[in-house]
Design a protein around this motif. Sequence first.
Motif, PDB file in Angstrom:
ATOM      1  N   PRO A 232     -44.088  97.431  15.698  1.00 55.29           N
ATOM      2  CA  PRO A 232     -44.489  98.831  15.509  1.00 55.29           C
ATOM      3  C   PRO A 232     -44.530  99.602  16.830  1.00 55.29           C
ATOM      4  O   PRO A 232     -44.125 100.775  16.887  1.00 55.29           O
ATOM      5  CB  PRO A 232     -45.900  98.740  14.905  1.00 55.29           C
ATOM      6  CG  PRO A 232     -46.054  97.338  14.433  1.00 55.29           C
ATOM      7  CD  PRO A 232     -45.112  96.489  15.233  1.00 55.29           C
ATOM      8  N   GLU A 233     -45.003  98.932  17.881  1.00 54.14           N
ATOM      9  CA  GLU A 233     -45.124  99.605  19.178  1.00 54.14           C
ATOM     10  C   GLU A 233     -43.745  99.929  19.765  1.00 54.14           C
ATOM     11  O   GLU A 233     -43.517 101.017  20.298  1.00 54.14           O
ATOM     12  CB  GLU A 233     -45.922  98.732  20.165  1.00 54.14           C
ATOM     13  CG  GLU A 233     -47.398  98.544  19.810  1.00 54.14           C
ATOM     14  CD  GLU A 233     -47.655  97.481  18.747  1.00 54.14           C
ATOM     15  OE1 GLU A 233     -46.694  96.800  18.328  1.00 54.14           O
ATOM     16  OE2 GLU A 233     -48.819  97.350  18.313  1.00 54.14           O
ATOM     17  N   VAL A 234     -42.822  98.969  19.663  1.00 52.24           N
ATOM     18  CA  VAL A 234     -41.471  99.196  20.188  1.00 52.24           C
ATOM     19  C   VAL A 234     -40.804 100.324  19.400  1.00 52.24           C
ATOM     20  O   VAL A 234     -40.136 101.201  19.973  1.00 52.24           O
ATOM     21  CB  VAL A 234     -40.632  97.890  20.112  1.00 52.24           C
ATOM     22  CG1 VAL A 234     -39.172  98.164  20.448  1.00 52.24           C
ATOM     23  CG2 VAL A 234     -41.205  96.844  21.062  1.00 52.24           C
ATOM     24  N   THR A 235     -41.010 100.332  18.098  1.00 58.48           N
ATOM     25  CA  THR A 235     -40.420 101.372  17.249  1.00 58.48           C
ATOM     26  C   THR A 235     -40.938 102.748  17.671  1.00 58.48           C
ATOM     27  O   THR A 235     -40.187 103.717  17.784  1.00 58.48           O
ATOM     28  CB  THR A 235     -40.756 101.082  15.767  1.00 58.48           C
ATOM     29  OG1 THR A 235     -40.359  99.740  15.482  1.00 58.48           O
ATOM     30  CG2 THR A 235     -40.036 102.040  14.834  1.00 58.48           C
ATOM     31  N   MET A 236     -42.229 102.822  17.931  1.00 58.72           N
ATOM     32  CA  MET A 236     -42.820 104.095  18.322  1.00 58.72           C
ATOM     33  C   MET A 236     -42.306 104.551  19.692  1.00 58.72           C
ATOM     34  O   MET A 236     -41.959 105.725  19.881  1.00 58.72           O
ATOM     35  CB  MET A 236     -44.339 103.934  18.357  1.00 58.72           C
ATOM     36  CG  MET A 236     -45.068 105.123  18.849  1.00 58.72           C
ATOM     37  SD  MET A 236     -46.577 105.260  17.917  1.00 58.72           S
ATOM     38  CE  MET A 236     -46.594 106.954  17.543  1.00 58.72           C
ATOM     39  N   LEU A 237     -42.238 103.593  20.635  1.00 63.58           N
ATOM     40  CA  LEU A 237     -41.752 103.960  21.973  1.00 63.58           C
ATOM     41  C   LEU A 237     -40.299 104.415  21.927  1.00 63.58           C
ATOM     42  O   LEU A 237     -39.907 105.364  22.623  1.00 63.58           O
ATOM     43  CB  LEU A 237     -41.870 102.755  22.910  1.00 63.58           C
ATOM     44  CG  LEU A 237     -43.228 102.579  23.561  1.00 63.58           C
ATOM     45  CD1 LEU A 237     -43.333 101.211  24.213  1.00 63.58           C
ATOM     46  CD2 LEU A 237     -43.477 103.679  24.602  1.00 63.58           C
TER      47      LEU A 237
END
Length: 553
Positions: A232-237
């Motif tokens: 989720p974090e990589v997707t958001m970044l």
Amino acid sequence: MAKRSKKKPTPAAAEMSTGEATVASLLAHGLNTVYALPGVHNDHLFDAFQRAGDALRVVHTRHEQGAAYMALGAALATGKPQAYVIVPGPGLLNSGAALLTAYGMNAPVLALIGQIPAAAIGRGFGHLHEIRDQAGIIARLVDHCARIDGPGEASAKVAKAIASMRQGRPGPAALECAIDVWGKRAPVALTPPTAPRLPRIDEDAVRAAAKLLGKAKRVLIVAGGGAQDASPEVTMLSDMLQAPVLAYRRGRGVLDARNPFSVTLPLGRELWGEADAVLGIGTRLFNPMTQWGMDRDLQIVRVDADRAEPARLRKPKVALIGDAAPILRRLIDALAKHNTRRTARRDEMLERQAKLRQRLNKLSPQLAFVDVIRAELPEDGIYVDEVTQVGFAARLAFPVYKPRTLLSPGYQDNLGWGYATALGAQCARPDVPVVSINGDGGFLYTGNELATAMRHSIPLVAVVFADGAFGNVRRIQQELFGNRVIASDLANPDFVKYAESFGAAGRRARNPVELGAALKAAFAAREPTLIEVPVGPLPSPWEFIHMPPVRGI
Ligand SMILES: Cc1ncc(C[n+]2csc(CCOP(=O)(O)OP(=O)(O)O)c2C)c(N)n1
Ligand SMILES: [Mg+2]
């Protein structure tokens, strides 16, 4: 090994054998399956397995490499520690390639290894399965190893080994125990599991990273195995930075391949050439840095669980040390303040993906096989890769939707890992279908474990692409060595009959359409299956994998 400071023991100290204390500790850590091949050195441990009853599943294999690869596959598919058990000497060496691969892939695999009688260790008498300096050999293969010397310390040593497998950069660990120690009895206080210590997040470094990335015009994110729990974090970044996410093998699925920002090698290389900043997450950045160039115009931010890793090839501008997910959450917060306004790149990425697909189409018929496998394998099904032609094409073009659903052997790239590793993945994830891709060369490394699939009812579906050759080797001999072919042709069994002789389902598919139908039937039947796909020579993928630099050094 230094003694850990005394942990609070569980209340009652019951009398147990070393083996029983080990089993109780494995269970307390959530390890309820062991992959194993028995022998006299470990008889008392297996007796403890037997006494644990339904609490523990013992999956016995036909070769120690099968047991070790199964534990590796289970660890890769779940992200959780897994254990295998083997006799010393030949048993240890038979499992060596899998242990080596577990190290290369940072996989939490615990090897429980027998030993000759305690008093004889190191004296060279020539006991059954004796090997010189077994502890020294193991110490070269894993970061944490120890010998269990009695029932009283078994639980603490298991707890310490498992903690080490999850601490910092994850990886395998090994415990030895002598033949005359597993059965020794004494009152035992069990050591409870310890939570991994998370390093403090360096807020200054987070701010520096946010400023650098926020100002950069064209950011490329590179995701490796260490990014698997930060999807989720990589997707958001990726969205905030309008940054494509490159993954080749271990980081695939961290950004869902249906997102046009998810890229593999050839597009990743183009983007590496254009980038002014790279955010490497849980990756060694080995391929890009060593093949594509890394001039000073490229500013690099690294996130890595291993403090020693980021500076190995070139010191990055900023290094953030620890687990990716919590660090990236802090980075996302900080970036909100420092990020510039960005033009949407979605259309550009869609266009570039389509162009790449055109180029990759020359990998025919590999891509057609890759496409039917994707069409039949459910979204959360697991694809286990091999060092084979369809495997190479899949590394470039198999759309991966979730982390841990493409398992690929990392930098060891060891032929023959696939079938047994996939069996372990299927054993640990009975809730999803698993497909194992193999060449005819690689499959027979662990094809004997069809017996294990049958004995333990593991409904793995294996596809064997049979070209009658170590095809990759043969093509290199033809193309680069004036057609002087040597040691690369293969005499094969009839793979369908081979599978059937174990009692497994055997099918033959002669083209991608037939493979699609065979896969559909196999996933519906949920039984151990082998699908043989006869193929001729296949075009080389190497121009898409080993590519010339796009930057200065
Ligand atoms: C443990 C190990 N031994 C040898 C190799 C070298 N190697 C790479 S590919 C290959 C041939 C693979 O043959 P096959 O499985 O039939 O796949 P194909 O290339 O024919 O599709 C070999 C021997 C390797 N990668 N790993
Ligand atoms: Mg072959």
